[in-house]
Write a protein that holds these residues in place. Structure first.
Motif, PDB file in Angstrom:
ATOM      1  N   ALA A   1      -2.097   8.310  -0.599  1.00 34.04           N
ATOM      2  CA  ALA A   1      -3.440   9.245  -0.316  1.00 34.04           C
ATOM      3  C   ALA A   1      -4.777   8.983  -1.530  1.00 34.04           C
ATOM      4  O   ALA A   1      -5.702   9.327  -1.260  1.00 34.04           O
ATOM      5  N   GLY A   2      -4.278   8.437  -2.732  1.00 37.85           N
ATOM      6  CA  GLY A   2      -5.441   8.175  -3.656  1.00 37.85           C
ATOM      7  C   GLY A   2      -6.351   7.030  -3.234  1.00 37.85           C
ATOM      8  O   GLY A   2      -6.188   6.626  -2.200  1.00 37.85           O
ATOM      9  N   LEU A   3      -7.426   6.683  -3.978  1.00 37.23           N
ATOM     10  CA  LEU A   3      -8.697   6.256  -4.161  1.00 37.23           C
ATOM     11  C   LEU A   3      -7.968   4.172  -3.459  1.00 37.23           C
ATOM     12  O   LEU A   3      -7.458   3.722  -4.364  1.00 37.23           O
ATOM     13  N   HIS A   4      -8.700   4.253  -2.562  1.00 39.14           N
ATOM     14  CA  HIS A   4      -8.460   2.243  -2.435  1.00 39.14           C
ATOM     15  C   HIS A   4      -9.401   0.693  -2.711  1.00 39.14           C
ATOM     16  O   HIS A   4     -10.311   2.108  -2.074  1.00 39.14           O
ATOM     17  N   ALA A   5      -9.720   0.538  -3.134  1.00 33.25           N
ATOM     18  CA  ALA A   5     -10.758  -0.063  -4.006  1.00 33.25           C
ATOM     19  C   ALA A   5     -10.576  -2.200  -3.040  1.00 33.25           C
ATOM     20  O   ALA A   5      -9.412  -2.546  -3.230  1.00 33.25           O
ATOM     21  N   GLY A   6     -11.343  -1.928  -1.983  1.00 33.82           N
ATOM     22  CA  GLY A   6     -11.195  -3.610  -1.606  1.00 33.82           C
ATOM     23  C   GLY A   6     -11.584  -4.543  -2.113  1.00 33.82           C
ATOM     24  O   GLY A   6     -12.761  -3.752  -2.508  1.00 33.82           O
ATOM     25  N   VAL A   7     -10.517  -5.704  -2.523  1.00 35.52           N
ATOM     26  CA  VAL A   7     -11.281  -6.995  -3.537  1.00 35.52           C
ATOM     27  C   VAL A   7     -11.868  -7.788  -2.619  1.00 35.52           C
ATOM     28  O   VAL A   7     -10.328  -7.924  -1.273  1.00 35.52           O
TER      29      VAL A   7
ATOM     30  N   LEU B   1      -4.663   2.025  -6.128  1.00 36.30           N
ATOM     31  CA  LEU B   1      -4.743   0.827  -5.989  1.00 36.30           C
ATOM     32  C   LEU B   1      -5.865  -0.101  -4.992  1.00 36.30           C
ATOM     33  O   LEU B   1      -6.788   0.006  -4.524  1.00 36.30           O
ATOM     34  N   LEU B   2      -5.451  -1.171  -5.590  1.00 34.88           N
ATOM     35  CA  LEU B   2      -6.396  -2.599  -4.950  1.00 34.88           C
ATOM     36  C   LEU B   2      -5.480  -3.156  -3.904  1.00 34.88           C
ATOM     37  O   LEU B   2      -4.749  -3.173  -3.835  1.00 34.88           O
ATOM     38  N   LEU B   3      -7.187  -3.163  -2.950  1.00 36.90           N
ATOM     39  CA  LEU B   3      -5.893  -3.947  -1.998  1.00 36.90           C
ATOM     40  C   LEU B   3      -7.028  -4.918  -1.534  1.00 36.90           C
ATOM     41  O   LEU B   3      -8.509  -5.519  -1.475  1.00 36.90           O
ATOM     42  N   ILE B   4      -6.034  -6.007  -2.145  1.00 36.58           N
ATOM     43  CA  ILE B   4      -6.500  -8.099  -2.083  1.00 36.58           C
ATOM     44  C   ILE B   4      -7.205  -8.754  -0.828  1.00 36.58           C
ATOM     45  O   ILE B   4      -5.683  -9.195  -0.384  1.00 36.58           O
ATOM     46  N   ASP B   5      -7.962  -9.331  -0.207  1.00 31.32           N
ATOM     47  CA  ASP B   5      -7.917  -9.982   0.310  1.00 31.32           C
ATOM     48  C   ASP B   5      -7.110 -11.578   0.230  1.00 31.32           C
ATOM     49  O   ASP B   5      -7.435 -11.911  -0.827  1.00 31.32           O
ATOM     50  N   GLY B   6      -6.646 -11.789   1.285  1.00 28.01           N
ATOM     51  CA  GLY B   6      -5.494 -13.040   0.313  1.00 28.01           C
ATOM     52  C   GLY B   6      -3.875 -12.728   0.277  1.00 28.01           C
ATOM     53  O   GLY B   6      -3.410 -11.422   0.116  1.00 28.01           O
ATOM     54  N   ASN B   7      -3.277 -13.849  -0.319  1.00 24.90           N
ATOM     55  CA  ASN B   7      -1.951 -13.755  -0.604  1.00 24.90           C
ATOM     56  C   ASN B   7      -1.380 -14.025  -2.421  1.00 24.90           C
ATOM     57  O   ASN B   7      -0.585 -14.201  -3.365  1.00 24.90           O
ATOM     58  N   GLN B   8      -2.697 -13.923  -3.135  1.00 28.16           N
ATOM     59  CA  GLN B   8      -2.762 -13.985  -4.561  1.00 28.16           C
ATOM     60  C   GLN B   8      -3.252 -12.809  -5.343  1.00 28.16           C
ATOM     61  O   GLN B   8      -4.529 -11.987  -4.966  1.00 28.16           O
TER      62      GLN B   8
ATOM     63  N   SER C   1      -4.926  -3.995 -14.247  1.00 28.90           N
ATOM     64  CA  SER C   1      -4.016  -3.157 -14.951  1.00 28.90           C
ATOM     65  C   SER C   1      -3.116  -2.071 -13.601  1.00 28.90           C
ATOM     66  O   SER C   1      -2.190  -1.292 -13.990  1.00 28.90           O
ATOM     67  N   LEU C   2      -4.003  -2.064 -12.426  1.00 32.49           N
ATOM     68  CA  LEU C   2      -3.702  -1.149 -11.674  1.00 32.49           C
ATOM     69  C   LEU C   2      -2.861  -2.214 -10.364  1.00 32.49           C
ATOM     70  O   LEU C   2      -2.466  -3.204 -10.457  1.00 32.49           O
ATOM     71  N   PRO C   3      -2.715  -0.830  -9.862  1.00 32.18           N
ATOM     72  CA  PRO C   3      -1.012  -1.316  -9.002  1.00 32.18           C
ATOM     73  C   PRO C   3      -2.032  -1.618  -7.995  1.00 32.18           C
ATOM     74  O   PRO C   3      -3.301  -2.038  -7.237  1.00 32.18           O
ATOM     75  N   GLN C   4      -1.598  -3.302  -6.908  1.00 28.93           N
ATOM     76  CA  GLN C   4      -2.442  -3.707  -6.108  1.00 28.93           C
ATOM     77  C   GLN C   4      -1.055  -4.376  -5.061  1.00 28.93           C
ATOM     78  O   GLN C   4      -0.479  -4.450  -4.735  1.00 28.93           O
ATOM     79  N   ARG C   5      -1.838  -4.484  -3.585  1.00 23.84           N
ATOM     80  CA  ARG C   5      -1.352  -5.625  -2.569  1.00 23.84           C
ATOM     81  C   ARG C   5      -2.488  -6.213  -2.152  1.00 23.84           C
ATOM     82  O   ARG C   5      -3.531  -5.863  -1.824  1.00 23.84           O
ATOM     83  N   THR C   6      -1.781  -7.286  -1.997  1.00 27.77           N
ATOM     84  CA  THR C   6      -2.533  -8.667  -1.272  1.00 27.77           C
ATOM     85  C   THR C   6      -2.450  -8.728   0.087  1.00 27.77           C
ATOM     86  O   THR C   6      -1.207  -8.209   0.812  1.00 27.77           O
TER      87      THR C   6
END
Length: 239
Positions: free
Chosen positions: A22-28, A117-124, A129-134
């Motif tokens: 539910a929180g803010l998501h940053a796309g990268v 949460l960070l949402l990062i394009d790719g698999n790396q 320091s933030l939670p992230q998902r590729t």
């Protein structure tokens, strides 16, 4: 009550705790990883829940005119956005993969809002320091990553137009640093300029192939004067 994520995004977040969903998501995302010249540029973008960006998708599938229009709308509507770069000498020193990750880290570090949460394009994953998902193919699936893709691409395209005036003869404004026939012919005739990546095959005949150039599939996955080339970040873990 918090608005539920769109179906595609919901499938990406399904197994995360509710506060991360539910929180803010940053796309990268990044642009220019496979180029022979210029920096790799990354962007981070936090979109509001009620964004209005028709046609938002992977920047590579859009025309230049449509990218520019969307970039203006994204900058107007985004809760926060930022850029990070890694220049050719750093790319040559640490390799293109590590330089791309560093540019992403710099973009995230410059966000004026801290996302959940960070949402990062790719698999790396990146050092943060933030939670992230590729998300493989995230630039076409997740709106915030698509927005970051467009911001990175449009900024880099403008930058290469400026670099073309500073380093004439290579047609950088046309091909944006990619290894086209025109670019390779100019390199053969003129030799590399200071903004070429010396470790990339095609820049120098004796240069070894870069990992990204040798493996296009791996490629799918910031600097101007005055922009720092390093950022101090706490190590993070991928979730």
């Amino acid at each position: 009550m918090a608005k539920r994520p769109a179906p595609v995004l919901q499938s990406v977040l399904f197994d995360l705790p509710p506060h991360l969903q539910a929180g803010l998501h940053a796309g990268v995302d990044e642009a220019g990883r496979g180029c022979l010249a210029g920096p790799v540029v990354s962007a981070a973008c936090i979109l509001p829940q009620g964004f209005d960006l028709p046609g938002l998708t992977d920047s590579k599938t859009l025309t230049a005119q449509r990218r520019e229009a969307l970039a203006r709308a994204i900058r107007s509507q985004a809760l926060a956005w930022s850029l990070g770069l890694a220049w050719p000498r750093e790319i040559d020193r640490v390799n293109i993969l590590q330089a791309s990750l560093r540019s992403m880290e710099r973009a995230v570090a410059r966000l004026r809002l801290a996302p959940a949460l960070l949402l990062i394009d790719g698999n790396q994953a990146i050092q943060a320091s933030l939670p992230q998902r590729t998300v493989i193919g995230g630039d076409a699936l997740v709106p915030a990553i698509s927005a970051a893709s467009i911001l990175a691409k449009t900024f880099r395209d403008h930058l290469l137009t400026i670099l073309d005036r500073l380093h004439p003869g290579y047609e950088l404004a046309v091909h944006k640093g990619y290894g086209t026939a025109v670019h390779l012919a100019a390199l053969k005739a003129l030799g590399p300029s200071p903004i070429h990546r010396m470790t990339f095959r095609g820049v120098r005949p004796d240069a070894p192939a870069s990992p990204a150039a040798a493996n296009p599939a791996q490629e799918r996955q910031s600097c101007l004067p005055g922009i720092p080339t390093t950022a101090v970040l706490k190590p993070g873990t991928s979730k």
